[in-house]
Scaffold this active site. Structure first.
Site, PDB file in Angstrom:
ATOM      1  N   LYS A 139      43.367  39.641  46.210  1.00  0.00           N
ATOM      2  CA  LYS A 139      42.007  40.357  45.643  1.00  0.00           C
ATOM      3  C   LYS A 139      41.964  41.826  45.859  1.00  0.00           C
ATOM      4  O   LYS A 139      41.562  42.428  44.683  1.00  0.00           O
ATOM      5  CB  LYS A 139      40.728  39.620  46.517  1.00  0.00           C
ATOM      6  CG  LYS A 139      39.677  40.109  45.788  1.00  0.00           C
ATOM      7  CD  LYS A 139      38.426  39.361  46.387  1.00  0.00           C
ATOM      8  CE  LYS A 139      37.708  40.466  47.735  1.00  0.00           C
ATOM      9  NZ  LYS A 139      36.824  40.081  48.228  1.00  0.00           N
ATOM     10  N   ASP A 157      36.394  37.473  43.302  1.00  0.00           N
ATOM     11  CA  ASP A 157      35.282  37.564  44.417  1.00  0.00           C
ATOM     12  C   ASP A 157      34.246  36.461  44.435  1.00  0.00           C
ATOM     13  O   ASP A 157      34.368  35.668  43.305  1.00  0.00           O
ATOM     14  CB  ASP A 157      35.030  38.898  44.641  1.00  0.00           C
ATOM     15  CG  ASP A 157      33.503  39.149  43.659  1.00  0.00           C
ATOM     16  OD1 ASP A 157      33.754  38.391  42.542  1.00  0.00           O
ATOM     17  OD2 ASP A 157      33.034  40.209  44.287  1.00  0.00           O
TER      18      ASP A 157
END
Length: 242
Positions: A139, A157
């Site tokens: 991420k 997220d």
């Protein structure tokens, strides 16, 4: 003798049907783009290195909280070399207001050291290299590639995961499934900004506990039901009669 029937297997849970074709996905991102024409990260940074640090610090923390901590930190340490001079204790003093600050201070020093020793002090521009850095996962790498280097990556997220599942744009059981779904569903012309549009929409409109459907730019495209009514309209109707 009749052979007893074997007990039937419980029905397996089916994954939500994919409801967004290319035309509908294009309409969704066009609406989000019109709503927020210039999307960008809300983390403060001054160069690719400080962006890596800021994103790494943002795990289990708010952007507002990270920005408060890094304002003074980046003023004295905006390069890997300066961060190493500051040392782990020095970094820790600046980020004590952030969750998991002890471990994060260690990672900031470790990733700074690795950047110098392995990458000549420069932030690499590939995901494969970025995820080698301590405290940097997929991420974080995707955010850095998108924001610092303009690559069309999508970092999933909690906000993007929620919006992708609620709307039906890219249903998935985990972030990897959602990311793969978004890669397939997002039209090429919207891939650069998709990460920001979705995260900001999730943060300010499609909220976790109570989505604010009454001012949603994609309400007609979203499959979420029932839509949350405007509190002002509900109040205007007065109390329900018994």
């Amino acid at each position: 003798m009749t052979k007893p029937k074997s007990p039937s297997k419980p029905a397996s849970k089916k994954r939500p049907p994919r409801v967004f074709g290319r035309e509908k996905a294009t309409a969704l991102f066009a609406a989000l783009a019109q709503d927020r024409p210039d999307p960008k990260t809300e983390l403060d940074f001054v160069n690719p290195y400080t962006l890596v640090v800021a994103v790494a610090l943002s795990a289990q923390a708010t952007d507002v909280g990270v920005n408060k901590a890094t304002a003074k930190l980046f003023a004295v340490a905006d390069t890997p070399e300066k961060m190493l001079q500051l040392g782990e204790e020095g970094v820790a003093e600046h980020i004590k207001t952030i969750g998991l600050w002890r471990n994060k201070a260690k990672n900031v020093i470790a990733l700074s050291k690795m950047l110098i020793e392995t990458f000549g002090g420069k932030v690499p521009e590939t995901r494969e290299e970025l995820v080698q850095l301590p405290g940097v996962g997929r991420k974080t790498a995707n955010v850095v590639l998108n924001e610092a280097f303009g690559q069309p990556t999508i970092a999933v997220d909690t906000h993007i995961f929620r919006v992708s599942n609620r709307t039906g744009l890219a249903p998935g059981r985990n972030p990897d499934e959602v990311e793969a779904g978004l890669e397939r569903a997002t039209p090429p012309e919207f891939k650069k900004g998709a990460h920001h549009w979705l995260i900001l929409h999730g943060r300010y409109v499609c909220k976790a506990r109570k989505p604010e459907c009454w001012h949603c730019a994609i309400i007609d495209l979203c499959r979420f039901k029932p839509k949350t009514p405007d509190p002002a309209s509900v109040s205007a109707l007065g109390p329900k009669s018994n």
